[in-house]
Design an enzyme around this catalytic site. Structure first.
Site: not given
Ligand SMILES: Cc1cc2nc3c(=O)[nH]c(=O)nc-3n(C[C@H](O)[C@H](O)[C@H](O)COP(=O)(O)OP(=O)(O)OC[C@H]3O[C@@H](n4cnc5c(N)ncnc54)[C@H](O)[C@@H]3O)c2cc1C
Ligand code: SF4
Lengths: 570, 251
Positions: A500
């Site tokens: 987080h």
């Molecule tokens: C073990 C675990 C448990 C969690 N549990 C919870 C929970 O219970 N509740 C909650 O609210 N949140 C939880 N989270 C957090 C939640 O997963 C994230 O808040 C959420 O996935 C964020 O979404 P996002 O789209 O911002 O990033 P992400 O879902 O991480 O997606 C980012 C994407 O961008 C890609 N990327 C990054 N850099 C580049 C680049 N330079 N070029 C191309 N692609 C790129 C990555 O490969 C990835 O696929 C948890 C996280 C983990 C790891």
């Protein structure tokens, strides 16, 4: 020479939760969207043999390959920053669905207090409750303004919950699906918390209590309480994630495609607009330029900030002068807790990532802070995620860490231990920030992001207070031994804490104190949007994704509007 | 402690007299194979089958992929057995096949730190910054095991495997307390990964060649891979469930 591709309307950098939401909404509205994802494709078919703790929870199969890219870290500016060589404190996502594939699914809405934290804190406690080293600010959008978007995210995800929490913001609708099962373990917490006068409620969950069809026509299965949830993909398609909802929704329109193995290394800017992005095909090393009318960064907190920094978009935050906004207000989470050892054996190996009960009696401004030396607080939950044997070897403090006594105690305690944890809010401090590392580079020659972060006085005080409250609940639950968490000293990047991370690309109403406006539109480039928990000016007392999801839906609407009218949205 | 010692010695004596092999056995080479498996002449282990609901005639051969001599493997085996010893609850690390697990892991991504950031420059750093060694885990284990043997010779003029349990513990404790000089890594860090790898080998799914016969899961009351608990999660009573390996999904 980079090869230039045909222009698209919208390009998302990363296709995780947020990339998926933006793609679905924009593609439904007729915009041509392309997702650039550095990782590979994956789907429920890849999770059929996933009950393997070693492969997925210990060796982190689904997560970021650090041999390609990591971050560097130091506790403070006088320390030499060094690379995070192994995953630990937080587990960065990679591949289709991002970290949302292996999340738990706790899906909260930040409190009304969070969005107006500066105003409300000053009104009630005066201007000097926290020292001026804490860079508190309002978010520029209120809970009520966000409510329809919370509602939308929850409907997309089919969240299971009950509307009984007296401290939550007002809801326009009940939860889309009923709460999960109140198991005997949860009831212990419920009874104890209630008898202490608190207000326990079922944790809002993206592990669905029943099968559900969302408004886009995607179906989500019913959770089977399999106990391999956190750090795993769901073999039943029962844990809502982007690859079973928003990504197929976007695909169905015919307006969305994803290029895999596409690692974006730069956002291209010309004047007050961006023109597209440059990426490396990680399989061939070839470079491509993807032109787009609108660029949306959805590459998680770290890379959203890093890409702006390497592309020189916005002014880097300087902790000496306080000038600049990029990288500012990095936040994390404070994790008070207590472990209880019981006489009776319990079915702790059964569970689900978001199976739990929570109280908010010590979150936000639910209680009076006049006599305490901190603001805010945290949610306190007992969860039953399904304990697994490599990760869970609980011993009392007087038991040695190995040998005969260790073996006996860790085996005996495995089915007799429960823990209660808090998710403490993290207040921004002028010394906690992100910047570019001057020495270390990723596999593509781009500097690593550098994290400068430590716990502060406010964090330590809150930790202590919440730990005491939690230990009281554990005692009330009848544990024969209660072991409160140790007080926190310096932030340590080794043990897992939470994924987080927040801040660095914060939102607000003033370009002097924020990177993006309240539509997550960059102040310096009107066709660039930055979406993620990086937008949070501080971190609240809950998991972040419900709140980012709401912000993303609001931004998706703003992008559609921008595509028609152009110009600043504020 | 004295009891443990006796047990350790008598187990070695037992092995010397079984006649299945000599030398290699001392380090747990085949001890693992003796628990819950039938060992035929060519070393192929066959699941005994009766205690397993889904028996699909799985044969497996355990062997060394990383260590090149028995002496090193035997030091590793005795060390992990001290960390996770056999007792009245059930088998210890050797009986569970942990030494094979570690050996096999060292030969793969784990041993070569394949998915970790291994670019220099390298500096020791602060504890809060984590692993900063330029050594891979494979290199650490090779050095660490040699150091254990060296310490045994230095302190007791005996091979590590011939020490009694208390003496082995003393050496392991010196590693834990960071009192042993190592190159490119602290002995405390080596101890930590040794301990962690022992638990991983004990409790990982048996497909990784540890946790023989799922006995570590049985000891702990963990049922391994089960499809669903939806029909029992509301039960007040503790459920004893016969464990299953994820390999049941793969054959
Ligand atoms: C073990 C675990 C448990 C969690 N549990 C919870 C929970 O219970 N509740 C909650 O609210 N949140 C939880 N989270 C957090 C939640 O997963 C994230 O808040 C959420 O996935 C964020 O979404 P996002 O789209 O911002 O990033 P992400 O879902 O991480 O997606 C980012 C994407 O961008 C890609 N990327 C990054 N850099 C580049 C680049 N330079 N070029 C191309 N692609 C790129 C990555 O490969 C990835 O696929 C948890 C996280 C983990 C790891
Ligand atoms: S606990 Fe439920 S949601 Fe989580 S992986 Fe298992 S079945 Fe899926």
């Amino acid at each position: 020479m980079a090869k230039t591709l045909d222009k698209v309307n919208v390009v998302t950098v990363g296709v995780g939760w947020m990339g998926g939401i933006i793609a679905a909404e924009c593609a439904k509205a007729g915009l041509k969207v392309r997702g650039l994802e550095r990782g590979k494709s994956r789907s429920t078919a890849d999770y059929q043999m996933i009950h393997d703790e070693y492969r997925y929870a210990i060796r982190y199969e689904l997560m970021q390959d650090l041999s390609k890219e990591t971050i560097t870290f130091r506790n403070h500016r006088k320390m030499r920053a060094l690379p995070m060589r192994q995953l630990g404190s937080f587990l960065l996502g990679e591949n289709l669905g991002g970290a949302g594939t292996h999340w738990n699914g706790h899906t909260f809405r930040f409190l009304p207090y969070d969005f107006q934290i500066k105003t409300m804190t000053e009104q009630k406690y005066g201007k000097n409750k926290l020292s001026s080293d804490y860079l508190l600010q309002d978010w520029g959008v209120t809970y009520d303004e966000l409510e329809p978007y919370f509602d939308k995210f929850e409907k997309t995800a089919g969240i299971s919950g009950e509307y009984t929490n007296p401290f939550a913001g007002k809801r326009s609708n009940d939860f889309p699906t009923p709460p999960m099962k109140r198991t005997p373990i949860l009831k212990k917490f419920e009874t104890a918390a209630s008898s202490l006068g608190y207000h326990p409620y079922m944790l809002p969950s993206a592990n669905l209590s029943e099968a559900y069809e969302n408004p886009d026509g995607e179906t989500i299965g019913a959770c089977q309480y399999c106990g391999f949830c956190d750090r795993f993909g769901c073999e039943y398609g029962a844990k809502t994630s982007a690859e079973i909802t928003v990504i197929p929704t976007a695909m169905k329109t015919g307006n969305f495609d994803v290029t895999f193995h596409a690692n974006v290394v730069e956002v291209l800017k010309s004047g007050n607009k961006v023109t597209g992005v440059r990426y490396v095909d990680t399989q061939t090393g070839e470079e491509f330029i993807q032109p787009a009318d609108v660029v949306v960064l959805t590459s998680y907190v770290m890379n959203n900030a890093k890409l702006l920094m390497v592309s020189k978009i916005g002014e880097q935050y300087n902790p000496d002068t306080g000038r600049g906004t990029l990288g500012k207000n990095y936040g994390y989470q404070i994790l008070p807790g207590a472990t209880g050892f019981f006489d009776e054996q319990m079915n702790v190996f059964m569970g689900a990532g978001a199976l739990g009960m929570t109280i908010d009696d010590f979150n936000g401004d639910s209680f009076d802070h006049s006599d305490v030396d901190f603001i805010h607080g945290g949610s306190i939950s007992l969860t039953q995620p399904g304990y697994r044997p490599i990760q869970t070897n609980p011993i009392q403090p007087d038991v040695p860490a190995w040998g005969a006594e260790f073996k006996k105690a860790s085996i005996e305690n495995f089915t007799r231990m429960l823990s209660i944890g808090g998710q403490g809010a993290s207040m921004p401090h002028k010394e906690n920030f992100m910047s570019l590392d001057p020495d270390y580079k990723d596999a593509y020659g781009v500097p690593l992001l550098q994290l400068t972060y430590n716990f502060t006085e406010q964090d330590r005080n809150m930790h202590k207070y919440l730990t005491d409250r939690i230990a009281e609940i554990m005692k009330e639950m009848g544990a024969k031994t209660v072991v409160p968490g140790n007080p926190i000293s310096d932030y340590d990047i080794v043990p897992y804490q939470t994924t987080h991370n927040t801040g660095g690309t914060i939102m607000g109403t003033d370009p002097a104190t924020s990177v993006v406006n309240t539509y997550l539109q960059h102040w310096d480039a009107e066709n660039l949007f930055v979406v993620g928990a990086g937008n949070f000016p501080h971190n609240g007392g809950y998991n972040p994704t419900g709140t980012i999801g709401a912000l993303a839906y609001r931004t998706a609407e703003a992008i559609q509007k921008y595509s028609k009218t152009g110009g600043s949205l504020v | 402690m004295a009891d443990d010692q006796k047990k350790g010695l008598s187990r070695r004596d037992f092995l010397k007299t079984t006649g299945i092999a000599t030398g290699a056995l001392v380090g747990g080479g085949l001890i693992g194979g003796l628990v819950g498996y039938n060992v035929n002449k060519d070393g192929v282990q066959r699941k005994s089958g009766t205690e397993n609901a889904e028996d699909h005639d799985v044969t497996s051969v355990k062997g060394l992929m990383f260590f090149t001599n028995h002496a090193d493997f035997n030091v590793l085996s005795q060390a992990v057995e001290r960390i996770f010893p056999e007792d009245d609850l059930g088998p210890g690390a050797i009986g569970l096949g942990v030494p094979y697990f570690i050996d096999n892991q060292l030969a793969g991504n784990y041993g070569s730190n394949a998915r970790e950031y291994m670019q220099g420059p390298f500096f020791a750093g602060e504890a809060t910054q984590g692993y900063q060694s330029s050594l891979t885990r494979a290199e650490m284990f090779r050095q660490g095991i040699a150091k254990m043997e060296e310490e045994a010779q230095k302190r007791y003029q005996k091979p590590f495997v011939d020490l009694d349990g208390g003496q082995m513990d003393e050496i392991i404790t010196s590693f834990q307390k960071n009192e042993v000089e190592m190159k490119g890594v602290s002995s405390e860090f080596f101890f930590r990964i040794l301990r962690q790898a022992t638990l991983e080998g004990a409790y990982a799914d048996p497909i990784y060649n540890g946790n023989n016969n799922m006995d570590a899961w049985r000891m702990k009351g963990f049922p391994g891979h089960q499809f669903a608990y939806i029909n029992m999660i509301e039960d007040e009573k503790f459920q004893k469930i016969e464990p299953k390996s994820i390999s049941s999904m793969q054959h």
